[in-house]
Motif scaffolding. Sequence first.
Motif, PDB file in Angstrom:
ATOM      1  N   ALA A   1       0.826  -1.208   0.000  1.00 11.91           N
ATOM      2  CA  ALA A   1       0.000   0.000   0.000  1.00 11.91           C
ATOM      3  C   ALA A   1       0.863   1.262   0.000  1.00 11.91           C
ATOM      4  CB  ALA A   1      -0.921  -0.006   1.221  1.00 11.91           C
ATOM      5  N   LEU A   2       1.919   1.268   0.820  1.00 10.78           N
ATOM      6  CA  LEU A   2       2.796   2.443   0.878  1.00 10.78           C
ATOM      7  C   LEU A   2       3.562   2.621  -0.428  1.00 10.78           C
ATOM      8  CD1 LEU A   2       4.226   2.357   4.514  1.00 10.78           C
ATOM      9  CD2 LEU A   2       2.131   3.375   3.655  1.00 10.78           C
ATOM     10  N   CYS A   3       3.940   1.502  -1.033  1.00  7.32           N
ATOM     11  CA  CYS A   3       4.640   1.583  -2.317  1.00  7.32           C
ATOM     12  C   CYS A   3       3.722   2.186  -3.379  1.00  7.32           C
ATOM     13  CB  CYS A   3       5.125   0.199  -2.737  1.00  7.32           C
ATOM     14  SG  CYS A   3       6.155   0.215  -4.228  1.00  7.32           S
ATOM     15  N   PHE A   4       2.443   1.806  -3.369  1.00  8.46           N
ATOM     16  CA  PHE A   4       1.501   2.376  -4.337  1.00  8.46           C
ATOM     17  C   PHE A   4       1.364   3.880  -4.147  1.00  8.46           C
ATOM     18  CE2 PHE A   4      -2.864   3.513  -5.644  1.00  8.46           C
ATOM     19  CZ  PHE A   4      -2.757   3.192  -7.003  1.00  8.46           C
ATOM     20  N   VAL A   5       1.305   4.321  -2.886  1.00  8.63           N
ATOM     21  CA  VAL A   5       1.242   5.758  -2.623  1.00  8.63           C
ATOM     22  C   VAL A   5       2.509   6.442  -3.120  1.00  8.63           C
ATOM     23  CG1 VAL A   5       1.165   7.510  -0.789  1.00  8.63           C
ATOM     24  CG2 VAL A   5      -0.347   5.523  -0.688  1.00  8.63           C
ATOM     25  N   TYR A   6       3.664   5.780  -2.936  1.00 10.71           N
ATOM     26  CA  TYR A   6       4.928   6.345  -3.420  1.00 10.71           C
ATOM     27  C   TYR A   6       4.947   6.405  -4.945  1.00 10.71           C
ATOM     28  CZ  TYR A   6       9.958   7.402  -2.897  1.00 10.71           C
ATOM     29  OH  TYR A   6      11.181   8.003  -2.891  1.00 10.71           O
ATOM     30  N   VAL A   7       4.325   5.415  -5.587  1.00 10.73           N
ATOM     31  CA  VAL A   7       4.188   5.450  -7.044  1.00 10.73           C
ATOM     32  C   VAL A   7       3.456   6.726  -7.457  1.00 10.73           C
ATOM     33  CG1 VAL A   7       2.993   4.388  -9.005  1.00 10.73           C
ATOM     34  CG2 VAL A   7       4.304   2.959  -7.432  1.00 10.73           C
ATOM     35  N   LEU A   8       2.345   7.001  -6.778  1.00  5.73           N
ATOM     36  CA  LEU A   8       1.577   8.204  -7.097  1.00  5.73           C
ATOM     37  C   LEU A   8       2.367   9.469  -6.762  1.00  5.73           C
ATOM     38  CD1 LEU A   8      -1.922   7.096  -5.774  1.00  5.73           C
ATOM     39  CD2 LEU A   8      -1.166   7.192  -8.153  1.00  5.73           C
ATOM     40  N   ASN A   9       3.104   9.427  -5.643  1.00  9.09           N
ATOM     41  CA  ASN A   9       3.949  10.551  -5.244  1.00  9.09           C
ATOM     42  C   ASN A   9       4.898  10.931  -6.369  1.00  9.09           C
ATOM     43  OD1 ASN A   9       6.506  11.728  -4.169  1.00  9.09           O
ATOM     44  ND2 ASN A   9       5.503  11.566  -2.190  1.00  9.09           N
ATOM     45  N   PHE A  10       5.602   9.941  -6.885  1.00  7.95           N
ATOM     46  CA  PHE A  10       6.607  10.223  -7.905  1.00  7.95           C
ATOM     47  C   PHE A  10       5.973  10.466  -9.264  1.00  7.95           C
ATOM     48  CE2 PHE A  10      11.114  10.421  -7.488  1.00  7.95           C
ATOM     49  CZ  PHE A  10      11.593  10.448  -8.794  1.00  7.95           C
ATOM     50  N   LEU A  11       4.847   9.802  -9.543  1.00  4.16           N
ATOM     51  CA  LEU A  11       4.149  10.032 -10.798  1.00  4.16           C
ATOM     52  C   LEU A  11       3.697  11.478 -10.889  1.00  4.16           C
ATOM     53  CD1 LEU A  11       1.449   7.576 -12.221  1.00  4.16           C
ATOM     54  CD2 LEU A  11       1.457  10.020 -12.709  1.00  4.16           C
ATOM     55  N   ASP A  12       3.078  11.970  -9.807  1.00  2.00           N
ATOM     56  CA  ASP A  12       2.640  13.365  -9.782  1.00  2.00           C
ATOM     57  C   ASP A  12       3.824  14.317  -9.929  1.00  2.00           C
ATOM     58  OD1 ASP A  12       0.256  12.186  -9.302  1.00  2.00           O
ATOM     59  OD2 ASP A  12      -0.124  13.112  -7.361  1.00  2.00           O
ATOM     60  N   ARG A  13       4.930  13.960  -9.263  1.00  2.00           N
ATOM     61  CA  ARG A  13       6.107  14.824  -9.284  1.00  2.00           C
ATOM     62  C   ARG A  13       6.723  14.912 -10.680  1.00  2.00           C
ATOM     63  NH1 ARG A  13      10.862  13.164  -5.279  1.00  2.00           N
ATOM     64  NH2 ARG A  13       8.988  12.856  -4.005  1.00  2.00           N
ATOM     65  N   GLN A  14       6.737  13.787 -11.395  1.00  4.39           N
ATOM     66  CA  GLN A  14       7.428  13.736 -12.677  1.00  4.39           C
ATOM     67  C   GLN A  14       6.534  14.016 -13.878  1.00  4.39           C
ATOM     68  OE1 GLN A  14      10.686  13.636 -10.949  1.00  4.39           O
ATOM     69  NE2 GLN A  14      10.814  13.267 -13.136  1.00  4.39           N
ATOM     70  N   LEU A  15       5.234  14.097 -13.668  1.00  8.54           N
ATOM     71  CA  LEU A  15       4.326  14.212 -14.805  1.00  8.54           C
ATOM     72  C   LEU A  15       4.603  15.462 -15.631  1.00  8.54           C
ATOM     73  CD1 LEU A  15       2.018  12.590 -16.013  1.00  8.54           C
ATOM     74  CD2 LEU A  15       0.415  13.932 -14.652  1.00  8.54           C
ATOM     75  N   ILE A  16       4.976  16.549 -14.964  1.00  7.09           N
ATOM     76  CA  ILE A  16       5.234  17.785 -15.698  1.00  7.09           C
ATOM     77  C   ILE A  16       6.473  17.667 -16.581  1.00  7.09           C
ATOM     78  CG2 ILE A  16       6.651  18.910 -13.926  1.00  7.09           C
ATOM     79  CD1 ILE A  16       5.064  21.491 -14.575  1.00  7.09           C
ATOM     80  N   SER A  17       7.455  16.869 -16.132  1.00  5.77           N
ATOM     81  CA  SER A  17       8.652  16.642 -16.951  1.00  5.77           C
ATOM     82  C   SER A  17       8.339  15.724 -18.132  1.00  5.77           C
ATOM     83  CB  SER A  17       9.760  16.027 -16.092  1.00  5.77           C
ATOM     84  OG  SER A  17      10.069  16.856 -14.999  1.00  5.77           O
TER      85      SER A  17
END
Length: 445
Positions: free
Chosen positions: A34-50
């Motif tokens: 569950a925490l890994c999935f949240v981290y996936v979203l964390n980094f996905l949101d962070r990198q989406l603009i790049s």
Amino acid sequence: MSATHKFDVGNASATGPAAKAAGPGARAWWVLGALCFVYVLNFLDRQLISILAKPIQDELQITDGQLGRITGLYFALFYTLIALPVGWFADRTNRVKVLAFACFLWSAATVACGLSRTFPQLVAARMAVGVGEAGGVPPSYAIISDYFPSGTRGRALGLYNMGPPIGMALGVAFGASIAAAYSWRDAFVSVGVVGIIAALVVFFFVREPKRGGLDVKQGAASAPVETAPAAGFWSTCRMFFTRPTLILIALASGATQFVTYAVVNFTTLFLMREKGMTLSEVALYYALLVGIFVSAGMYVSGRLVDWLGKRSKAAYAYVPAVALLLAVPFFFGFVWAPGWPLAMIFLAVPTFFNYFYLSPAVALVQEEVEPHQRVLSGALLLLVMNLIGLGFGPTYLGMASDFFRDAHPDNSLQLAFYTLIPFYFLAVALFLFLARAIRREAGKV
């Protein structure tokens, strides 16, 4: 060993030595997922603009330097500085609830990015994403460390740290696909809505573990660590910045992130603008490369430090140092390659080795500090390495590209990428200093 004998952190009675020896049980692995999935979203949101830099640049008319600042310095200032009070607060309260609220906040801010109509609006939304994400990773490090006993944390944190590559891969695959089919705005809104749902799942279904319940005192393998008082903010800061091993692992990781964040924040733009890739090709080939090779690097490095660390804790420094040296010639080949197919072949190797630093860094900090200092110590680690790497890496590369643009309009990013190579060697040198510091501390014990 049968599943019935495995330790379940959700069971308050299973905190004795026998439970520790049995290792993590089903609940621990579920929480890790569950925490890994949240981290996936964390980094996905962070990198989406790049990932969507090209269509965003085309619509909002922003330069490489502006893109570097919005993905680097502007984001990092809020992300790193807010992480400190959040880490202190989480060390004294319910870490799971802090994580859930943070996930909700950064996901709502991601939706706001998709609704932005001007560059200042996008800057404000990105800052809000940084504020939310500040409460994501440090509490997760500490929660995992209280679900997994020493000796298994490198593997657990290695699996958790696969969140960034998975997030990057999904961001490239789905973000680019949605942007190609609809618009870059729809990609931000879709990802943000998923994050809001994930925040609710964490809030209602993840249990807060006992702090230090799986730790043992030095020299007393069968004695669990006694419950400690809440960590003092300034005492933890003094402890962190006066310990050579902790400050050196943070600086070495920061130097590494200077390269990795600069590369990852501009690779999609580089491949499309100077190597001839289309958005659809990025969504397929670059997504696969990131998902496979960064994930493999995270996992292999975690297993290596668990194995080699039993012989010498200096492995936490030597593993990333050797990996970065191996990455350099292939990184040069990636930047030099005349077309994207050859560039992608070269890129696979540094994509694998560039991330050997993260699992050792997190595991070393979590091993070296007291259980009640773990969240804040994790936040301090992120403060140093993200302020250096995330804050200045993309900012530097964007400014370098703008500097070369007038004289070399067709390959300004290529020239800027070449200037990152010296930072590889700086990171290697810092990891070697760390190895010496670890050996010195071991000699004093």
